[in-house]
Every structure is written in C-alpha cells, then in structure tokens.
Enzyme design. Structure first.
Site, short mmCIF file in Angstrom:
data_model
loop_
_atom_site.label_atom_id
_atom_site.label_comp_id
_atom_site.label_asym_id
_atom_site.label_seq_id
_atom_site.Cartn_x
_atom_site.Cartn_y
_atom_site.Cartn_z
CG HIS A 159 5.26 3.72 -8.29
ND1 HIS A 159 4.88 2.73 -7.40
CD2 HIS A 159 4.18 4.54 -8.41
CE1 HIS A 159 3.64 2.94 -7.03
NE2 HIS A 159 3.19 4.03 -7.61
CG ASP A 191 7.04 0.26 -6.27
OD1 ASP A 191 7.77 1.27 -6.15
OD2 ASP A 191 5.83 0.32 -6.60
CB SER A 238 1.16 5.05 -5.41
OG SER A 238 0.58 4.41 -6.51
#
Length: 264
Positions: free
Chosen positions: A75, A121, A214
């Site tokens: 992502h 992910d 992230s």
C-alpha cells in the site's frame, strides 16, 4: 502458553555481515510515537529504510533484507524512478548523516495484493545499485515459513510515523517501541473477519505504530539475532494504543520473497 500459528528459523541473506545482528546494540526500555515509543539508539536498527520522494519527503518505511533488496508494504505504492530508498538515516532534521540514497529499479508487488481487504500487503524493491554495508547499514533476517512465536512475546517496531493519532506531528529521530504479540483469535475479537492468516497483530497495550510507519519492520529477537516477522500494514485511523495494530505476516511470504529474489 499458546502458540501463534507460525519455529523461529532464519533465512540468511547478505554477505559476511550475516543478518539480524546490529553492530550497535539497541537499548529498549520495554516500558512503554511511533505512539508512546522512544528515541532509538543511533544506528541500532541498521536495516531500517526510509522511503522518500525526490523532495526528501518520508512517506513509508521498509527493511533491508540483502544488498539489493528491500521489503515494504504494497500500500506504500512505491514507483521506481520517482521514489528512493534511504539507508543509514536516524535524524531526519540533520544534513550531516552518512546516508546512502539509492534508486529503485523494480517494485514487485505480491500478485494477490488486495487494496480493499489489505491482504497480502507486501512489495519487494530491487535496488538499482547494491547497498554498501556499514556499522549503520546491514540486513535483517527473514522469518521462515515454519515460524512459531509464543503469545505475548515482546517484539519491536520502528519508524518515523506520526507521534499521535491527532495532528500530523512526526519525529526527527527514529522511534522504537516494544509491542506484545497477540494471537489471530485475540486480534479477531477486535477486528473481526478482517484478520486473515496472512496477518499478524501486535500492540493494544499502550503503544502502537501510526501513519508514516507503514512498510516498516516488526522484529523479534532470537538469541542475539533479530528476525523480521511483520511489515507495518494497517490499524485504527487514530492510532489507538489500546487496539492491536496489524502487520503483514512475513512467514507466509518467505517462499515468494526468496523466489522473486532468485529469479530477478
């Protein structure tokens, strides 16, 4: 003690430096931005990557797993030619650090990545030129596909993400926070069916990862070796420190990671 469905064995990547053994030892308080974290020791997480655009804006983390490869979250949407891998960074307000800023030649995202469910992910980044290992830059070990971790084991996540769920304050110095692992079933009690077997949960005990972290590492220590068991993926929008944060479960992707590296 319950076992998370994952024996901690290691996949060694890299040169004679080996993996997962920082030249500079981390110092952890285990007491408690990351949210409710603390400044890391300079150079003690040598696999930590900052992903930046051409202006130097940090948008995601990552982990160095060999001289030519970095693993991050899908992502993060890394674009070769537009984004850069920065190694050796600690103080983002400093212009005097011995950084390595490397271009990305390929970004290979897992073919089953689902941006709606956040399942699978994970993206691998091939560096256009190899990283040079130093006391402040070296790789982490990958957890293997037969990994097993005990419930409540405390692991560490690192990054430059937001210090709070309110506002956009980010730290200058690399942050670290010790987080307890929680089982899939425990995590599903909070998140429900959103949690798949390709995810691992940690936190919910007064500290958390947050936006900007992230793609960064969740590592656990076995003996003197640190092993990458998770990739920062998702959590509450306000970075609630009482809610478990969700990470990509590296052991589910170690075979795919090794295949991509072998054939690219």
């Amino acid at each position: 003690m319950l076992l998370l469905s994952l024996t901690l064995s290691l996949v060694l990547l890299g040169s004679s430096w080996g993996c997962g053994i920082p030249a500079i030892k981390p110092a952890l308080s285990f007491s408690q931005r990351i949210v409710n974290g603390e400044n890391a020791v300079l150079g003690s997480w040598p696999w930590q990557v900052s992903l930046q655009d051409s202006s130097g804006f940090h948008f995601c983390g990552g982990s160095l797993i060999s001289q030519s490869w970095v693993v991050t979250a899908a992502h993060c949407n890394v674009s070769p030619g537009r984004h850069f891998v920065v190694l050796g960074e600690y103080d983002r307000s400093s212009n005097a650090e011995p950084l390595q800023v490397l271009s990305v030649s390929r970004a290979i995202t897992h073919p089953s990545w689902n941006s709606t469910t956040m399942n699978n992910d994970v993206t691998l980044l091939k560096l256009a030129s190899p990283a040079q290992y130093t006391t402040r830059i070296s790789p982490v070990c990958l957890a293997s596909s037969n990994e097993a971790l005990t419930e409540g084991l405390t692991c560490v996540t690192t990054g430059w993400g937001r210090l709070s769920g309110v506002g956009n304050v980010t730290p200058a110095h690399l942050q670290q926070v010790a987080l307890p692992l929680v089982t899939v079933n425990q995590c599903r009690q909070y998140w429900g069916s959103s949690i798949t077997d390709s995810m691992i949960c940690a936190g919910g005990a007064g500290a958390s990862s947050c936006q900007g972290d992230s793609g960064g590492p969740l590592v656990c220590q076995k003996g003197n070796t640190w092993v990458l068991i998770g990739i920062v993926s998702w959590g509450t929008k306000n970075c609630n420190v009482r809610a478990p944060a969700v990470y990509t479960r590296v052991s589910k992707f170690s075979t795919w990671i090794n295949q991509v590296i072998a054939y690219n």
